[in-house]
Design a protein around this motif. Structure first.
Motif, short mmCIF file in Angstrom:
data_model
loop_
_atom_site.label_atom_id
_atom_site.label_comp_id
_atom_site.label_asym_id
_atom_site.label_seq_id
_atom_site.Cartn_x
_atom_site.Cartn_y
_atom_site.Cartn_z
N ILE A 28 0.85 -1.43 -0.03
CA ILE A 28 -0.08 0.09 -0.21
C ILE A 28 0.76 1.26 -0.01
N PHE A 29 2.20 1.26 0.38
CA PHE A 29 2.85 2.30 0.31
C PHE A 29 3.84 2.50 -1.13
N ARG A 53 -7.45 5.32 7.58
CA ARG A 53 -7.35 6.76 6.54
C ARG A 53 -7.84 7.77 7.38
N PRO A 77 3.73 13.46 -1.76
CA PRO A 77 4.04 12.31 -2.43
C PRO A 77 4.57 12.68 -3.90
N ILE A 132 -3.04 7.70 4.79
CA ILE A 132 -3.19 6.05 5.08
C ILE A 132 -2.26 5.85 6.07
N ILE A 175 -2.55 9.68 0.23
CA ILE A 175 -3.17 8.76 -1.07
C ILE A 175 -4.08 9.60 -1.84
N SER A 176 -4.70 10.80 -1.49
CA SER A 176 -5.81 11.25 -2.26
C SER A 176 -5.85 12.97 -1.70
#
Length: 164
Positions: free
Chosen positions: A71-72, A94, A123, A146, A155-156
């Motif tokens: 997931i990372f 999250r 990121p 996350i 993540i978003s």
């Protein structure tokens, strides 16, 4: 990481005390794992993208073949385990934070209690570029972080709802 305190008692016995906190993982039987769920493979928290079970052999157990994505890092990992064995499942959370600004490639975010969180790196790739564009335009945004097994990543991102 859990902080450890050393406590000395009479008779020169030494005991270590760890801070109580939610465990990073919990065990689950392989046969109970599901696609789109999470699992730990080679010490990494992963999301299961494919899963298949083979029939039992003449003397053996049914085997579960897992294909999962870290997931990372986004790396693909695979694992084969007997369906009756346990595997670790990471506790994944999250959280949405209000974005403040970027400093030295770290996001400065505002927690729900109003304090600042500034330990998550910007990121790489499209997501990082979008966050920087929003910062340049002065748009209020929310960043979803996350976290699992002591690691965190953005993540978003989305525009914050407009206040009345």
């Amino acid at each position: 990481m859990a902080e450890k305190k050393e406590i000395r008692y009479a008779h020169n016995h030494t005991f270590e005390e760890a801070s109580a906190g939610a465990s990073a993982t919990f065990p689950m039987q392989c046969s109970a794992l599901r696609k789109n769920g999470h699992v730990v493979i080679k010490g990494r928290p992963c999301k299961i993208v494919e899963m298949s079970t083979s029939k039992t052999g003449k003397h053996g157990h049914a085997k579960v073949h897992l294909v999962a994505i870290d997931i990372f890092s986004g790396k693909k990992l695979e694992e084969l385990c007997p369906s009756t064995h346990n595997m670790d499942v990471p506790n994944v959370s999250r959280t949405e934070y209000q974005f403040s600004y970027i400093d030295d490639d770290y996001l400065h975010l505002i927690k729900p209690d109003g304090s600042e969180k500034n330990d998550v790196r910007v990121p790489e790739g499209d997501l990082g570029e979008r966050i920087r564009e929003f910062e340049d335009s002065g748009t209020d945004i929310l960043v979803t972080i996350i976290s699992a097994m002591g690691e965190e990543a953005a993540i978003s991102v989305k525009e914050a709802p407009k206040g009345n």
